[in-house]
Design a protein around this motif. Structure first.
Motif, PDB file in Angstrom:
ATOM      1  N   VAL A  54     -17.594  77.398  -1.854  1.00  0.00           N
ATOM      2  CA  VAL A  54     -17.389  78.950  -1.949  1.00  0.00           C
ATOM      3  C   VAL A  54     -15.603  79.391  -1.467  1.00  0.00           C
ATOM      4  N   THR A  55     -15.384  78.744  -0.325  1.00  0.00           N
ATOM      5  CA  THR A  55     -14.048  78.985   0.262  1.00  0.00           C
ATOM      6  C   THR A  55     -13.220  78.610  -0.513  1.00  0.00           C
ATOM      7  N   ARG A  56     -13.276  77.139  -0.994  1.00  0.00           N
ATOM      8  CA  ARG A  56     -12.205  76.584  -1.789  1.00  0.00           C
ATOM      9  C   ARG A  56     -12.183  77.306  -3.124  1.00  0.00           C
ATOM     10  N   ARG A  57     -13.131  77.935  -3.851  1.00  0.00           N
ATOM     11  CA  ARG A  57     -13.171  78.522  -4.979  1.00  0.00           C
ATOM     12  C   ARG A  57     -12.457  79.917  -4.836  1.00  0.00           C
ATOM     13  N   LEU A  58     -12.582  80.591  -3.782  1.00  0.00           N
ATOM     14  CA  LEU A  58     -12.010  81.846  -3.608  1.00  0.00           C
ATOM     15  C   LEU A  58     -10.600  81.775  -3.300  1.00  0.00           C
ATOM     16  N   ARG A  59     -10.286  80.444  -2.656  1.00  0.00           N
ATOM     17  CA  ARG A  59      -8.890  80.412  -1.993  1.00  0.00           C
ATOM     18  C   ARG A  59      -7.949  79.992  -3.405  1.00  0.00           C
ATOM     19  N   GLU A  60      -8.720  79.095  -4.265  1.00  0.00           N
ATOM     20  CA  GLU A  60      -7.941  78.941  -5.472  1.00  0.00           C
ATOM     21  C   GLU A  60      -7.839  80.186  -6.407  1.00  0.00           C
ATOM     22  N   ALA A  96      -5.741  88.855  13.764  1.00  0.00           N
ATOM     23  CA  ALA A  96      -4.862  88.904  12.638  1.00  0.00           C
ATOM     24  C   ALA A  96      -5.264  89.092  11.367  1.00  0.00           C
ATOM     25  N   SER A  97      -6.696  88.984  11.145  1.00  0.00           N
ATOM     26  CA  SER A  97      -7.298  88.608   9.942  1.00  0.00           C
ATOM     27  C   SER A  97      -8.704  89.478   9.913  1.00  0.00           C
ATOM     28  N   ASN A  98      -9.205  89.485   8.503  1.00  0.00           N
ATOM     29  CA  ASN A  98     -10.669  89.859   8.356  1.00  0.00           C
ATOM     30  C   ASN A  98     -11.481  88.545   8.231  1.00  0.00           C
ATOM     31  N   LEU A  99     -12.742  88.461   8.452  1.00  0.00           N
ATOM     32  CA  LEU A  99     -13.643  87.346   8.618  1.00  0.00           C
ATOM     33  C   LEU A  99     -14.762  87.561   7.420  1.00  0.00           C
ATOM     34  N   PHE A 100     -14.925  86.535   6.713  1.00  0.00           N
ATOM     35  CA  PHE A 100     -16.056  86.388   5.698  1.00  0.00           C
ATOM     36  C   PHE A 100     -16.783  85.320   6.046  1.00  0.00           C
ATOM     37  N   ILE A 101     -18.110  85.345   5.944  1.00  0.00           N
ATOM     38  CA  ILE A 101     -19.025  84.115   5.991  1.00  0.00           C
ATOM     39  C   ILE A 101     -19.957  83.919   4.584  1.00  0.00           C
ATOM     40  N   VAL A 102     -20.265  82.954   4.686  1.00  0.00           N
ATOM     41  CA  VAL A 102     -21.327  82.618   3.527  1.00  0.00           C
ATOM     42  C   VAL A 102     -22.484  82.067   4.026  1.00  0.00           C
ATOM     43  N   GLY A 104     -23.925  84.910  16.160  1.00  0.00           N
ATOM     44  CA  GLY A 104     -24.997  83.852  15.838  1.00  0.00           C
ATOM     45  C   GLY A 104     -25.114  83.632  14.371  1.00  0.00           C
ATOM     46  N   ASP A 105     -24.822  84.843  13.645  1.00  0.00           N
ATOM     47  CA  ASP A 105     -24.433  84.665  12.319  1.00  0.00           C
ATOM     48  C   ASP A 105     -23.379  83.873  11.709  1.00  0.00           C
ATOM     49  N   LEU A 106     -22.289  83.822  12.548  1.00  0.00           N
ATOM     50  CA  LEU A 106     -21.206  83.163  12.200  1.00  0.00           C
ATOM     51  C   LEU A 106     -21.212  81.718  12.717  1.00  0.00           C
ATOM     52  N   ALA A 107     -22.128  81.302  13.658  1.00  0.00           N
ATOM     53  CA  ALA A 107     -22.352  79.845  14.156  1.00  0.00           C
ATOM     54  C   ALA A 107     -23.220  79.308  13.218  1.00  0.00           C
ATOM     55  N   GLN A 108     -24.105  80.220  12.712  1.00  0.00           N
ATOM     56  CA  GLN A 108     -25.140  79.454  11.707  1.00  0.00           C
ATOM     57  C   GLN A 108     -24.861  79.639  10.306  1.00  0.00           C
ATOM     58  N   ALA A 109     -23.601  79.957   9.935  1.00  0.00           N
ATOM     59  CA  ALA A 109     -23.279  80.249   8.399  1.00  0.00           C
ATOM     60  C   ALA A 109     -22.976  78.841   7.927  1.00  0.00           C
ATOM     61  N   ASP A 110     -23.034  79.026   6.635  1.00  0.00           N
ATOM     62  CA  ASP A 110     -22.615  77.691   5.881  1.00  0.00           C
ATOM     63  C   ASP A 110     -21.266  77.684   5.683  1.00  0.00           C
ATOM     64  N   GLU A 111     -20.662  78.412   5.474  1.00  0.00           N
ATOM     65  CA  GLU A 111     -19.036  78.564   5.563  1.00  0.00           C
ATOM     66  C   GLU A 111     -18.584  79.851   6.123  1.00  0.00           C
ATOM     67  N   ARG A 138     -14.471  75.680  12.790  1.00  0.00           N
ATOM     68  CA  ARG A 138     -15.333  75.545  14.102  1.00  0.00           C
ATOM     69  C   ARG A 138     -15.304  76.953  14.831  1.00  0.00           C
ATOM     70  N   PHE A 139     -16.412  77.272  15.591  1.00  0.00           N
ATOM     71  CA  PHE A 139     -16.412  78.512  16.356  1.00  0.00           C
ATOM     72  C   PHE A 139     -17.221  77.943  17.600  1.00  0.00           C
ATOM     73  N   ALA A 140     -16.200  78.448  18.668  1.00  0.00           N
ATOM     74  CA  ALA A 140     -16.718  78.147  20.069  1.00  0.00           C
ATOM     75  C   ALA A 140     -16.863  76.494  20.048  1.00  0.00           C
ATOM     76  N   ALA A 141     -18.072  76.076  20.555  1.00  0.00           N
ATOM     77  CA  ALA A 141     -18.105  74.476  20.686  1.00  0.00           C
ATOM     78  C   ALA A 141     -18.543  73.989  19.387  1.00  0.00           C
ATOM     79  N   GLY A 142     -19.172  74.814  18.371  1.00  0.00           N
ATOM     80  CA  GLY A 142     -19.730  73.809  17.272  1.00  0.00           C
ATOM     81  C   GLY A 142     -18.979  73.942  15.934  1.00  0.00           C
ATOM     82  N   ALA A 143     -19.430  73.024  15.162  1.00  0.00           N
ATOM     83  CA  ALA A 143     -18.826  73.263  13.516  1.00  0.00           C
ATOM     84  C   ALA A 143     -19.628  74.356  13.049  1.00  0.00           C
ATOM     85  N   ILE A 144     -18.916  74.667  11.880  1.00  0.00           N
ATOM     86  CA  ILE A 144     -19.314  75.711  11.040  1.00  0.00           C
ATOM     87  C   ILE A 144     -19.917  75.086   9.729  1.00  0.00           C
TER      88      ILE A 144
END
Lengths: 284, 284
Positions: free
Chosen positions: B269-275, B185-191, B233-240, B255-261
């Protein structure tokens, strides 16, 4: 009476048949349907349609407000009131109203039955066969919806409209691997090397009621029959081909893209299976 | 007033809001919808939503009974009557009643607007981020529906329910080639490598309103931003990573699958864009 709806236990004319604007069937395509043929007060393969509806409802966790016996009785009641020689019948089951979008267990289920007079396909289609083209869209064999007749049917409508725009009668949908899945509103069979072949469900074929009936008739008649992955080239080079669905029964397919299939006329296996299917309907 | 519907030019409570049982939106998912956020009597990005609805309606040949200006006025009217701080708003456009299934030009179009009080996502999601899993189903990038927000939405509901069953908050859908398309129900961005990346529309991403807003904000803020095909794999290894939609705005994905992003917390970057996105909403 020209057109009737059964909703919430009552049979009403079309102008009084309504559903809540918040029904999940409308909001999200969160529901299922069955299309059935009514003939002289009887309904073709009613028990099979109800069984498929219930199996899909179970798989998608959509509650059905009537038991199979009650649903059967409701269909028979509307058919009796509609009082026409040949009827188009449709059973729609939605998850009803309620819950957040992903709360599958929130709805209470809603059933709608629709009956209206039905003329059937023009005779010339049965005599000369249909023409088909490949649809631009693909059938998504990765989706769990692929094995159920859900209200998510817009892709099929667009494919059928695309066929008409290309002077064809039906559109054939490939799956995302390029294998034939089915047509926009029917299953596909071909005859090649004296075998009857149809795409397996895992290639994206809907488990059609008449598809299954034809497999059973062929087995009974001793016609070798198998589910097998088919490519567009297999269809182009087939000796015969036909579509099946609950309204058309067995429909010869005689032209595909620019070329004729076989001799370009309904073939002997197609004619034999069509006659056997018609005999079953006459015995209703 | 808790819940209102606009249908056929009238604003009515939920129990009086109905549509004909033969509406093609219900029968075949033959329609479109927009989900909008109402805030203190204003509607976030109303003109963009109406423009997207009209563009999709044009592409799918669904007639809209109101002009963009009239539709805008109808939304503003229901918002005024609903009189709540925060509202969930939904515009549904169906092809209406009529025609054989594939007769796309037969319907006259039907608009339904729905307004109800809306609590928003719990604050802890914004503070700690969501957890996501891969959905079993795939997004069909071959279908023309893929670029439009149609009523064919059951795949998305099932994916979201699957996430909940796996103790996750969102499900990420790959397309049939195994590339990330979007979430249920949403689009995805990664940093990654100091770039903001999001899947291109051709990979099956819905052209989300907030997706586009974020691309514009990033450009304005000088954050390098590009549409690029992404693998799991790009998502799993993303910084944000974060999700966007009209109700959640910018939602950290940690968090994605078993791991932290990244560090497992919402990144800078996420916080800045959210603000920045919140600031835009505050200025409505």
């Amino acid at each position: 009476m020209s057109e009737l709806f059964w909703t919430d236990g009552e049979i009403v004319p079309a102008e009084k048949a309504v559903v809540p604007a918040a029904d999940r069937g409308l909001l999200y395509g969160d529901g299922l349907f069955e299309t059935l043929l009514g003939l002289n007060g009887q309904v073709a393969f009613l028990n099979r349609h109800i069984a498929r509806l219930n199996a899909s409802a179970h798989a998608l966790r959509i509650p059905c407000p009537l038991s199979p016996q009650e649903l059967c009785a409701a269909v028979e009641e509307i058919v009796e009131q509609a009082d026409e020689g040949q009827l188009y019948l449709r059973i729609t089951l939605t998850r009803g109203v309620g819950g957040a979008p992903s709360e599958l267990d929130a709805g209470t289920g809603r059933l709608i039955i629709w009956a209206r007079p039905y003329q059937g396909y023009p005779q010339h289609f049965y005599e000369n066969g249909m023409a088909a083209v490949l649809a631009t869209t693909r059938r998504n064999q990765h989706s769990p919806l692929c094995k159920h007749k859900t209200l998510n049917y817009l892709d099929n409508l667009l494919a059928k409209a695309e066929a008409a725009e290309n002077d064809a009668d039906e559109a054939i949908l490939l799956n995302t691997d390029g294998r034939i899945a089915e047509a926009s509103a029917s299953n596909l069979f071909i005859v090649a090397a004296e075998k009857l072949l149809t795409p397996p469900l895992d290639d994206g074929a809907l488990p059609g009621i008449i598809r299954q009936v034809i497999i059973e008739i062929a087995t009974e008649l001793g016609i070798p029959c198998a589910e097998r992955s088919l490519l567009p080239g297999d269809l182009a080079q087939a000796d015969e081909a036909f579509f099946t669905n609950s309204l058309m029964g067995v429909m010869p397919l005689c032209r595909f893209a620019a070329g004729a299939i076989g001799c370009g006329q309904p073939g002997p296996v197609t004619r034999r299976l069509r006659e056997s299917c018609e005999d079953m309907l006459a015995d209703l």
